[in-house]
Design a protein around this motif. Structure first.
Motif: not given
Length: 254
Positions: A7-13, A58, A61
């Motif tokens: 997680l990076w700055q609240g987003r999956p990376v 990013p 999926e």
């Protein structure tokens, strides 16, 4: 090299980290980052942040084309859809002066992982060549994946866009047959073995496979757009319909 989800700055990376202290490895890693960061296209996964030893992408999926092929060959409709998606990315790359030089199933993401609803993404620019960079750190090398690299690339030729078209031809062959065209890839690249596996899929695709796999780059399609047009014509001949009806990220055939 270490690759892991985070997680990076609240987003999956997806984080790619250089794990060794070696000047040459660092130079190659930073070369990859510079090339990838210069690209912006919906079918290319570019980093959203970078440091000297980390690239942050990013999270996409789905799975890779390699994982998909482990369950068997694809239908002609699916195989050509994948090839057209890769060609969309390749056409953009070549317009930017970038040759990927490592197009293979492991570097093609099928973003949703479900046949009929794939969004094709191209990743990994670790072996790429860019005309925009003053120095090509891979100059004269034979870096690449033997089953998918063009003969001239094996000889150390860098930056020829037709090398990527060869790799797209191998990808199409692999999708249709479930295996690459040359069992002894190194023998083929060195000119010691000419044995090509039987052409897979419908006859309408055989001329495309033959031309893209030509040892002489001059016998291959002249550009990614030309190869894309040929694939679109073959799909129309086979009655496979318009790609964009189900694959919105793939530009429609003319």
């Amino acid at each position: 090299m270490r690759c892991e989800a985070a997680l990076w700055q609240g987003r999956p990376v997806f984080v790619k980290t250089l794990g060794i202290d070696d000047p040459d490895a660092l130079a190659r890693f930073q070369h990859e980052g510079r090339v990838a960061a210069s690209l912006s296209h919906p079918q290319i996964v570019s980093p959203i942040a970078a440091s000297e030893t980390q690239l942050i992408f990013p999270f996409v999926e789905g799975g890779t084309l390699r994982e998909c092929l482990m369950t068997g060959a694809l239908s002609p409709a699916q195989a050509t859809e994948v090839a057209l998606g890769v060609l969309n990315a390749v056409s953009y790359l070549h317009a930017q002066g970038v040759t990927h030089h490592d197009l293979k199933p492991e570097n093609v993401l099928l973003a949703d992982g479900e046949p009929g609803f794939w969004n094709v993404r191209v990743v990994d620019f670790g072996m790429s060549h860019s005309r925009q960079l003053p120095l090509d750190i891979h100059s004269g090398t034979r870096m690449g994946t033997p089953h998918f690299m063009a003969p001239e690339q094996f000889r150390g030729v860098r930056g020829d866009a037709r090398s990527d078209l060869y790799s797209v031809g191998v990808l199409l062959f692999d999708c249709l047959a479930g295996h690459p065209p040359f069992e002894d890839a190194l023998g083929w690249l060195a000119g010691l073995n000419q044995t090509l596996a039987p052409l897979p899929g419908p006859v309408a695709l055989h001329a495309i496979l033959t031309s893209t796999l030509a040892r002489d780059p001059a016998l291959r399609p002249a550009s990614a757009n030309e190869l894309r047009f040929q694939l679109c014509q073959a799909r129309q001949q086979l009655g496979l319909g318009r790609v964009a009806d189900r694959f919105p990220d793939v530009s429609p055939c003319p």
